[in-house]
Design an enzyme around this catalytic site. Structure first.
Site, short mmCIF file in Angstrom:
data_model
loop_
_atom_site.label_atom_id
_atom_site.label_comp_id
_atom_site.label_asym_id
_atom_site.label_seq_id
_atom_site.Cartn_x
_atom_site.Cartn_y
_atom_site.Cartn_z
N GLY A 1 41.09 -43.55 -69.31
CA GLY A 1 41.69 -43.23 -70.60
C GLY A 1 41.03 -44.00 -71.74
O GLY A 1 40.14 -44.82 -71.53
N GLY B 1 51.07 -51.61 -71.03
CA GLY B 1 51.27 -51.09 -72.39
C GLY B 1 51.66 -49.63 -72.36
O GLY B 1 51.68 -48.98 -73.41
N HIS C 1 50.91 -43.88 -89.61
CA HIS C 1 50.01 -43.63 -88.49
C HIS C 1 49.28 -42.29 -88.70
O HIS C 1 49.67 -41.50 -89.55
CB HIS C 1 50.77 -43.57 -87.16
CG HIS C 1 51.15 -44.92 -86.64
ND1 HIS C 1 52.34 -45.55 -86.97
CD2 HIS C 1 50.49 -45.78 -85.81
CE1 HIS C 1 52.39 -46.72 -86.37
NE2 HIS C 1 51.29 -46.90 -85.67
N LYS D 1 50.19 -38.64 -84.21
CA LYS D 1 51.25 -39.42 -83.56
C LYS D 1 52.58 -38.68 -83.67
O LYS D 1 53.00 -38.31 -84.76
CB LYS D 1 51.35 -40.82 -84.19
CG LYS D 1 52.35 -41.71 -83.44
CD LYS D 1 52.28 -43.14 -83.91
CE LYS D 1 53.29 -44.02 -83.23
NZ LYS D 1 53.11 -44.18 -81.80
N GLY E 1 57.05 -47.29 -81.89
CA GLY E 1 57.62 -48.33 -81.03
C GLY E 1 57.47 -49.71 -81.67
O GLY E 1 58.37 -50.56 -81.58
N THR E 2 56.35 -49.92 -82.37
CA THR E 2 56.12 -51.21 -83.03
C THR E 2 57.13 -51.44 -84.16
O THR E 2 57.65 -52.54 -84.32
CB THR E 2 54.69 -51.25 -83.59
OG1 THR E 2 53.79 -51.01 -82.52
CG2 THR E 2 54.38 -52.58 -84.24
P1 NAD Z 1 44.82 -41.53 -72.14
O1 NAD Z 1 45.55 -40.23 -72.00
O2 NAD Z 1 43.50 -41.55 -72.82
O3 NAD Z 1 44.61 -42.18 -70.67
C1 NAD Z 1 45.58 -42.18 -69.68
C2 NAD Z 1 45.01 -42.78 -68.40
O4 NAD Z 1 46.06 -42.85 -67.42
C3 NAD Z 1 43.88 -41.96 -67.74
O5 NAD Z 1 42.93 -42.87 -67.21
C4 NAD Z 1 44.58 -41.27 -66.58
O6 NAD Z 1 43.69 -41.01 -65.48
C5 NAD Z 1 45.59 -42.33 -66.19
N1 NAD Z 1 46.72 -41.79 -65.43
C6 NAD Z 1 47.54 -40.78 -65.77
N2 NAD Z 1 48.45 -40.57 -64.79
C7 NAD Z 1 48.20 -41.49 -63.84
C8 NAD Z 1 48.77 -41.79 -62.59
N3 NAD Z 1 49.79 -41.06 -62.11
N4 NAD Z 1 48.27 -42.82 -61.87
C9 NAD Z 1 47.23 -43.54 -62.34
N5 NAD Z 1 46.61 -43.30 -63.52
C10 NAD Z 1 47.11 -42.29 -64.25
O7 NAD Z 1 45.83 -42.51 -72.85
P2 NAD Z 1 45.51 -43.85 -73.73
O8 NAD Z 1 45.35 -43.48 -75.15
O9 NAD Z 1 44.46 -44.66 -73.03
O10 NAD Z 1 46.93 -44.58 -73.62
C11 NAD Z 1 47.45 -44.96 -72.37
C12 NAD Z 1 48.87 -45.49 -72.55
O11 NAD Z 1 48.84 -46.68 -73.33
C13 NAD Z 1 49.81 -44.53 -73.28
O12 NAD Z 1 51.10 -44.67 -72.72
C14 NAD Z 1 49.77 -45.04 -74.73
O13 NAD Z 1 50.93 -44.70 -75.46
C15 NAD Z 1 49.70 -46.53 -74.47
N6 NAD Z 1 49.16 -47.38 -75.55
C16 NAD Z 1 49.77 -48.58 -75.73
C17 NAD Z 1 49.28 -49.49 -76.65
C18 NAD Z 1 49.94 -50.85 -76.78
O14 NAD Z 1 49.45 -51.73 -77.50
N7 NAD Z 1 51.03 -51.08 -76.05
C19 NAD Z 1 48.14 -49.17 -77.43
C20 NAD Z 1 47.55 -47.92 -77.22
C21 NAD Z 1 48.06 -47.04 -76.26
#
Ligand code: NAD
Length: 239
Positions: free
Chosen positions: A15, A94, A150, A154, A160-161
């Site tokens: 991802g 995250g 944002h 979005k 959430g923040t």
């Molecule tokens: P993305 O869709 O680009 O990537 C998702 C990843 O998860 C992919 O690698 C996919 O293969 C993997 N995946 C999906 N289902 C899976 C499973 N069952 N088992 C294992 N891997 C699985 O998403 P992204 O933009 O990289 O964001 C990922 C997450 O992080 C989201 O929930 C997003 O909201 C969150 N996020 C959080 C923060 C933070 O600071 N907390 C910042 C950015 C994104």
């Protein structure tokens, strides 16, 4: 803290966040070494830039690691939490959108392993939350409003923040109001405003690059290794 590089498992490695984590970890080999990258489907290549890749179905067979970092989707969350509990190892997650049952599982897991689940891994936002809490405690009776902006894609609002900052802002009992803007390609902006009679304080954080979340998660992972079980916040692990 470990002197040796922290051995990381990156869950959700294909991802946007996973790719940023792999790239940034590789830039600091003295601090981090990725020993397993896990993606939902079977990887096209077993080893990419020296990092072994695994499918989610192979999770139980991944090699020894020190900390797992999970930025996947809610359906990927349960297996990685279960693996960390089974091996007694820390988890940094995250992944957003987890439901109440998953939140409950997190709380239970925190009695067994050290973990951080956060909606925002920016170290700047962690400091902002501290400043907001201090301002709220010192300014009872002032109006508190949070404005967040944002990018147009979005979907959730308030972010959430914003809700996390709202908890900090309302810690002294104030009601917090929210306003959300969705426009262009804004990475993320949050302003917490305290308004009194004849004066106003605005505390603002502006994110200009998504790497801050991956950088923060890598920092937190290193700080979490070797800690006692518990649910830590990013701000507990700033230095
Ligand atoms: P993305 O869709 O680009 O990537 C998702 C990843 O998860 C992919 O690698 C996919 O293969 C993997 N995946 C999906 N289902 C899976 C499973 N069952 N088992 C294992 N891997 C699985 O998403 P992204 O933009 O990289 O964001 C990922 C997450 O992080 C989201 O929930 C997003 O909201 C969150 N996020 C959080 C923060 C933070 O600071 N907390 C910042 C950015 C994104």
């Amino acid at each position: 803290m470990n002197a040796a590089p922290t051995r990381l498992l990156i869950h959700g490695a294909s991802g946007r966040m996973g790719q940023a984590l792999l790239r940034l970890a590789a830039e600091q080999p003295a601090l981090h070494t990725v020993v397993a990258a896990v993606t939902r489907r079977s990887p096209a290549q077993r080893v990419v830039d020296g990092v072994p890749h695994f499918a989610a179905a192979e999770l139980s067979g991944v090699p020894a690691f020190d900390v797992a970092i999970d930025f996947s989707l809610p359906e990927g969350f349960d297996p990685i939490l279960a693996l960390c509990v089974e091996r007694g190892l820390p988890l940094v997650s995250g992944t957003t959108g987890i439901d109440e049952t998953q939140q409950g599982a997190l709380a239970t897991a925190a009695t067994r392993i050290p973990l951080v689940w956060a909606t925002n891994f920016s170290l700047g936002v962690a400091v902002l939350a501290e400043l907001v809490e201090r301002a709220a405690a010192a300014l009872p009776g002032w109006d508190v409003d949070i404005v967040e902006s944002h990018h147009i894609h979005k979907k959730d609002a308030p972010s959430g923040t914003a809700l996390t900052l709202g908890q900090a802002a309302g810690s002294a009992g104030q009601a917090v109001h929210y306003a959300s803007l969705r426009a262009g390609d804004i990475v993320g902006e949050h302003t917490v405003q305290f308004a009194g009679l004849g004066e106003r304080i605005e505390l603002t954080h502006r994110a200009t690059h998504r790497d801050i979340f991956a950088r923060g998660a890598l920092h937190v992972a290193r700080m979490l290794a070797g800690r006692a079980p518990g649910a830590y916040r990013v701000r507990d692990l700033l230095d």
